[in-house]
Design a protein around this motif. Structure first.
Motif, PDB file in Angstrom:
ATOM      1  N   LEU A 125       0.826  -1.205   0.000  1.00 43.67           N
ATOM      2  CA  LEU A 125       0.000   0.000   0.000  1.00 43.67           C
ATOM      3  C   LEU A 125       0.855   1.247   0.000  1.00 43.67           C
ATOM      4  CD1 LEU A 125      -2.846  -0.968   2.502  1.00 43.67           C
ATOM      5  CD2 LEU A 125      -3.094  -0.497   0.064  1.00 43.67           C
ATOM      6  N   GLU A 126       1.922   1.229   0.779  1.00 49.54           N
ATOM      7  CA  GLU A 126       2.821   2.382   0.820  1.00 49.54           C
ATOM      8  C   GLU A 126       3.504   2.579  -0.528  1.00 49.54           C
ATOM      9  OE1 GLU A 126       5.498   1.796   4.034  1.00 49.54           O
ATOM     10  OE2 GLU A 126       3.946   1.890   5.592  1.00 49.54           O
ATOM     11  N   LYS A 127       3.907   1.487  -1.154  1.00 47.57           N
ATOM     12  CA  LYS A 127       4.531   1.567  -2.481  1.00 47.57           C
ATOM     13  C   LYS A 127       3.540   2.115  -3.501  1.00 47.57           C
ATOM     14  CE  LYS A 127       6.616  -1.323  -6.079  1.00 47.57           C
ATOM     15  NZ  LYS A 127       6.947  -2.712  -6.487  1.00 47.57           N
ATOM     16  N   ARG A 128       2.275   1.658  -3.385  1.00 46.25           N
ATOM     17  CA  ARG A 128       1.242   2.114  -4.307  1.00 46.25           C
ATOM     18  C   ARG A 128       1.030   3.612  -4.174  1.00 46.25           C
ATOM     19  NH1 ARG A 128      -4.854   0.111  -3.406  1.00 46.25           N
ATOM     20  NH2 ARG A 128      -4.812   1.837  -1.908  1.00 46.25           N
ATOM     21  N   ASP A 129       0.939   4.099  -2.947  1.00 47.21           N
ATOM     22  CA  ASP A 129       0.739   5.527  -2.727  1.00 47.21           C
ATOM     23  C   ASP A 129       1.901   6.339  -3.277  1.00 47.21           C
ATOM     24  OD1 ASP A 129      -1.645   4.996  -1.548  1.00 47.21           O
ATOM     25  OD2 ASP A 129      -0.915   5.140   0.505  1.00 47.21           O
ATOM     26  N   ALA A 130       3.104   5.840  -3.095  1.00 47.51           N
ATOM     27  CA  ALA A 130       4.277   6.547  -3.616  1.00 47.51           C
ATOM     28  C   ALA A 130       4.232   6.626  -5.142  1.00 47.51           C
ATOM     29  CB  ALA A 130       5.548   5.842  -3.154  1.00 47.51           C
ATOM     30  N   THR A 131       3.747   5.555  -5.785  1.00 49.09           N
ATOM     31  CA  THR A 131       3.618   5.560  -7.242  1.00 49.09           C
ATOM     32  C   THR A 131       2.574   6.562  -7.699  1.00 49.09           C
ATOM     33  OG1 THR A 131       4.236   3.223  -7.310  1.00 49.09           O
ATOM     34  CG2 THR A 131       3.149   4.117  -9.256  1.00 49.09           C
ATOM     35  N   LEU A 132       1.461   6.608  -6.981  1.00 49.85           N
ATOM     36  CA  LEU A 132       0.400   7.543  -7.337  1.00 49.85           C
ATOM     37  C   LEU A 132       0.841   8.989  -7.185  1.00 49.85           C
ATOM     38  CD1 LEU A 132      -2.754   5.887  -5.763  1.00 49.85           C
ATOM     39  CD2 LEU A 132      -2.071   5.939  -8.149  1.00 49.85           C
ATOM     40  N   ASP A 133       1.662   9.254  -6.204  1.00 48.32           N
ATOM     41  CA  ASP A 133       2.129  10.626  -5.980  1.00 48.32           C
ATOM     42  C   ASP A 133       2.811  11.198  -7.215  1.00 48.32           C
ATOM     43  OD1 ASP A 133       1.104  10.661  -3.466  1.00 48.32           O
ATOM     44  OD2 ASP A 133       2.999  10.204  -2.448  1.00 48.32           O
ATOM     45  N   LYS A 134       3.405  10.334  -8.016  1.00 49.02           N
ATOM     46  CA  LYS A 134       4.113  10.799  -9.215  1.00 49.02           C
ATOM     47  C   LYS A 134       3.155  11.374 -10.258  1.00 49.02           C
ATOM     48  CE  LYS A 134       7.699   7.275  -8.616  1.00 49.02           C
ATOM     49  NZ  LYS A 134       8.351   6.088  -9.208  1.00 49.02           N
ATOM     50  N   TYR A 135       1.899  10.959 -10.212  1.00 53.77           N
ATOM     51  CA  TYR A 135       0.929  11.408 -11.209  1.00 53.77           C
ATOM     52  C   TYR A 135       0.126  12.620 -10.757  1.00 53.77           C
ATOM     53  CZ  TYR A 135       1.882   6.991 -13.512  1.00 53.77           C
ATOM     54  OH  TYR A 135       2.501   5.946 -14.147  1.00 53.77           O
ATOM     55  N   TYR A 136       0.179  12.918  -9.493  1.00 48.24           N
ATOM     56  CA  TYR A 136      -0.598  14.041  -8.975  1.00 48.24           C
ATOM     57  C   TYR A 136       0.302  15.243  -8.715  1.00 48.24           C
ATOM     58  CZ  TYR A 136      -3.351  17.040  -5.979  1.00 48.24           C
ATOM     59  OH  TYR A 136      -3.993  18.137  -5.458  1.00 48.24           O
ATOM     60  N   SER A 137      -0.163  16.424  -9.132  1.00 47.81           N
ATOM     61  CA  SER A 137       0.571  17.655  -8.859  1.00 47.81           C
ATOM     62  C   SER A 137      -0.392  18.834  -8.895  1.00 47.81           C
ATOM     63  CB  SER A 137       1.688  17.868  -9.892  1.00 47.81           C
ATOM     64  OG  SER A 137       2.342  19.104  -9.680  1.00 47.81           O
ATOM     65  N   ASP A 138      -0.536  19.508  -7.791  1.00 47.20           N
ATOM     66  CA  ASP A 138      -1.261  20.770  -7.720  1.00 47.20           C
ATOM     67  C   ASP A 138      -2.655  20.692  -8.342  1.00 47.20           C
ATOM     68  OD1 ASP A 138      -1.612  23.438  -7.068  1.00 47.20           O
ATOM     69  OD2 ASP A 138      -0.747  24.165  -8.944  1.00 47.20           O
ATOM     70  N   GLY A 139      -3.434  19.708  -7.905  1.00 45.02           N
ATOM     71  CA  GLY A 139      -4.807  19.595  -8.378  1.00 45.02           C
ATOM     72  C   GLY A 139      -4.966  18.921  -9.723  1.00 45.02           C
ATOM     73  N   LYS A 140      -3.890  18.383 -10.279  1.00 47.05           N
ATOM     74  CA  LYS A 140      -3.940  17.771 -11.602  1.00 47.05           C
ATOM     75  C   LYS A 140      -3.399  16.345 -11.554  1.00 47.05           C
ATOM     76  CE  LYS A 140      -2.988  22.271 -13.737  1.00 47.05           C
ATOM     77  NZ  LYS A 140      -2.058  23.036 -14.598  1.00 47.05           N
ATOM     78  N   ILE A 141      -4.067  15.441 -12.271  1.00 46.32           N
ATOM     79  CA  ILE A 141      -3.577  14.086 -12.471  1.00 46.32           C
ATOM     80  C   ILE A 141      -3.425  13.862 -13.968  1.00 46.32           C
ATOM     81  CG2 ILE A 141      -4.131  11.629 -12.338  1.00 46.32           C
ATOM     82  CD1 ILE A 141      -5.538  12.136  -9.723  1.00 46.32           C
ATOM     83  N   SER A 142      -2.261  13.345 -14.378  1.00 50.68           N
ATOM     84  CA  SER A 142      -2.022  13.060 -15.790  1.00 50.68           C
ATOM     85  C   SER A 142      -1.371  11.693 -15.920  1.00 50.68           C
ATOM     86  CB  SER A 142      -1.107  14.129 -16.412  1.00 50.68           C
ATOM     87  OG  SER A 142      -0.889  13.852 -17.782  1.00 50.68           O
ATOM     88  N   MET A 143      -2.087  10.789 -16.598  1.00 54.61           N
ATOM     89  CA  MET A 143      -1.578   9.437 -16.851  1.00 54.61           C
ATOM     90  C   MET A 143      -1.617   9.204 -18.353  1.00 54.61           C
ATOM     91  SD  MET A 143      -3.547   7.389 -13.748  1.00 54.61           S
ATOM     92  CE  MET A 143      -2.376   6.035 -13.654  1.00 54.61           C
ATOM     93  N   VAL A 144      -0.455   8.894 -18.936  1.00 54.29           N
ATOM     94  CA  VAL A 144      -0.349   8.747 -20.389  1.00 54.29           C
ATOM     95  C   VAL A 144       0.390   7.451 -20.720  1.00 54.29           C
ATOM     96  CG1 VAL A 144       0.530   9.768 -22.527  1.00 54.29           C
ATOM     97  CG2 VAL A 144      -0.305  11.248 -20.689  1.00 54.29           C
ATOM     98  N   GLY A 145      -0.182   6.677 -21.641  1.00 54.17           N
ATOM     99  CA  GLY A 145       0.516   5.515 -22.162  1.00 54.17           C
ATOM    100  C   GLY A 145       0.531   4.296 -21.267  1.00 54.17           C
ATOM    101  N   LEU A 146      -0.409   4.181 -20.338  1.00 52.79           N
ATOM    102  CA  LEU A 146      -0.464   3.014 -19.460  1.00 52.79           C
ATOM    103  C   LEU A 146      -1.452   1.977 -19.993  1.00 52.79           C
ATOM    104  CD1 LEU A 146      -0.471   4.698 -15.928  1.00 52.79           C
ATOM    105  CD2 LEU A 146       1.475   3.856 -17.246  1.00 52.79           C
ATOM    106  N   ASP A 147      -1.192   0.727 -19.719  1.00 57.87           N
ATOM    107  CA  ASP A 147      -2.063  -0.352 -20.175  1.00 57.87           C
ATOM    108  C   ASP A 147      -3.103  -0.632 -19.106  1.00 57.87           C
ATOM    109  OD1 ASP A 147      -3.187  -2.408 -21.521  1.00 57.87           O
ATOM    110  OD2 ASP A 147      -1.583  -3.849 -21.114  1.00 57.87           O
ATOM    111  N   ILE A 148      -4.109   0.235 -19.014  1.00 59.37           N
ATOM    112  CA  ILE A 148      -5.175   0.077 -18.024  1.00 59.37           C
ATOM    113  C   ILE A 148      -6.521   0.184 -18.741  1.00 59.37           C
ATOM    114  CG2 ILE A 148      -3.860   0.868 -16.031  1.00 59.37           C
ATOM    115  CD1 ILE A 148      -5.033   3.647 -16.420  1.00 59.37           C
ATOM    116  N   THR A 149      -7.505  -0.613 -18.305  1.00 56.34           N
ATOM    117  CA  THR A 149      -8.805  -0.622 -18.964  1.00 56.34           C
ATOM    118  C   THR A 149      -9.845   0.214 -18.220  1.00 56.34           C
ATOM    119  OG1 THR A 149      -9.424  -2.645 -17.805  1.00 56.34           O
ATOM    120  CG2 THR A 149      -8.402  -2.893 -19.975  1.00 56.34           C
TER     121      THR A 149
END
Length: 255
Positions: free
Chosen positions: A23-47
């Motif tokens: 869970l801690e690793k997951r949160d750390a990964t998510l932090d990389k996509y969030y910045s100042d009210g914005k989330i941006s995820m590009v090129g991931l293999d998710i449905t």
């Protein structure tokens, strides 16, 4: 390093049984996509949109961008309660069984280059959900006639009239401003046409049938459109190609 980062993220996305360290690793990964009210995820293999994105950041995210992924569903959007901008370009979202949640703050929805085939169903799925929606773009979906070949074409004007009728708050559709004339025409159209609800569409089945020849022609056009990714910006080039098959699901007598 980029590949390692994507693999790490994918491992986290697909792992439903999580221990405390995970869970801690997951949160750390998510932090990389969030910045100042914005989330941006590009090129991931998710449905679908990972549910934990909304759980952690939904209440503070105003701009959500998930592009060039493999999204087929818009589930897990309900946690994003204060979105102003939602960009879901270049995915695999279709018009079957995709019902958007109510997001009263949403002003911009870009869902270009997906697999939305039935305009009626899509409009029913967002009907009344986004009372502040000003900007909508559906370019390079099967339901959108070929804007780049000729936005003054009869098919494209029919399409615009249908969308504006259902979403009277729009100021821009597919990067073109909504004109006063279009607003007046949409009001007249709304007086004579009544749209089924999203639930009624779900019960109705697979919509309108087409001839085998027409179906093959439509599939060929869709494959051609899907073979190219869409980008936005100024250009001196006007793409050339076959004319749109038109809105085969909007009946002429309703317009």
């Amino acid at each position: 390093h980029h590949t390692d980062h994507m693999e790490e993220t994918q491992e986290v996305v697909n792992n439903n049984e999580t221990t405390e360290p995970e869970l801690e690793k997951r949160d750390a990964t998510l932090d990389k996509y969030y910045s100042d009210g914005k989330i941006s995820m590009v090129g991931l293999d998710i449905t679908e949109i990972p549910s934990y994105l909304g759980e952690k950041f939904g209440h503070i995210t105003t701009q959500l961008t998930i592009s060039f992924c493999q999204l087929t569903h818009v589930s897990n959007l309900e946690s994003f309660t204060c979105l102003v901008s939602l960009v879901l370009d270049n995915n695999e979202i279709d018009s079957n069984n995709n019902i958007f949640p109510s997001i009263p703050t949403l002003e911009t929805l870009w869902i270009n280059n997906n697999n939305i085939e039935y305009l009626d169903r899509f409009l029913a799925s967002i009907g009344g959900k986004f009372p502040k929606l000003n900007y909508l773009s559906l370019l390079k979906n099967p339901c959108c006639p070929n804007y780049f070949v000729g936005k003054a074409s009869k098919d494209y004007q029919k399409y615009r009239a249908e969308v504006i009728k259902e979403i009277p708050t729009l100021k821009f559709l597919d990067s073109s401003p909504v004109t006063p004339e279009e607003m007046n025409d949409a009001k007249k159209l709304k007086q004579t046409v009544h749209r089924p609800t999203a639930d009624q569409y779900a019960k109705q089945g697979e919509g309108y049938s087409v001839s085998e020849e027409q179906g093959l022609q439509n599939q060929k056009l869709q494959n051609e459109n899907r073979s190219k990714k869409i980008y936005f910006g100024k250009t001196d080039c006007i793409p050339d190609g076959p004319k749109s098959q038109g809105n085969r699901f909007i009946v002429d007598k309703n317009l």
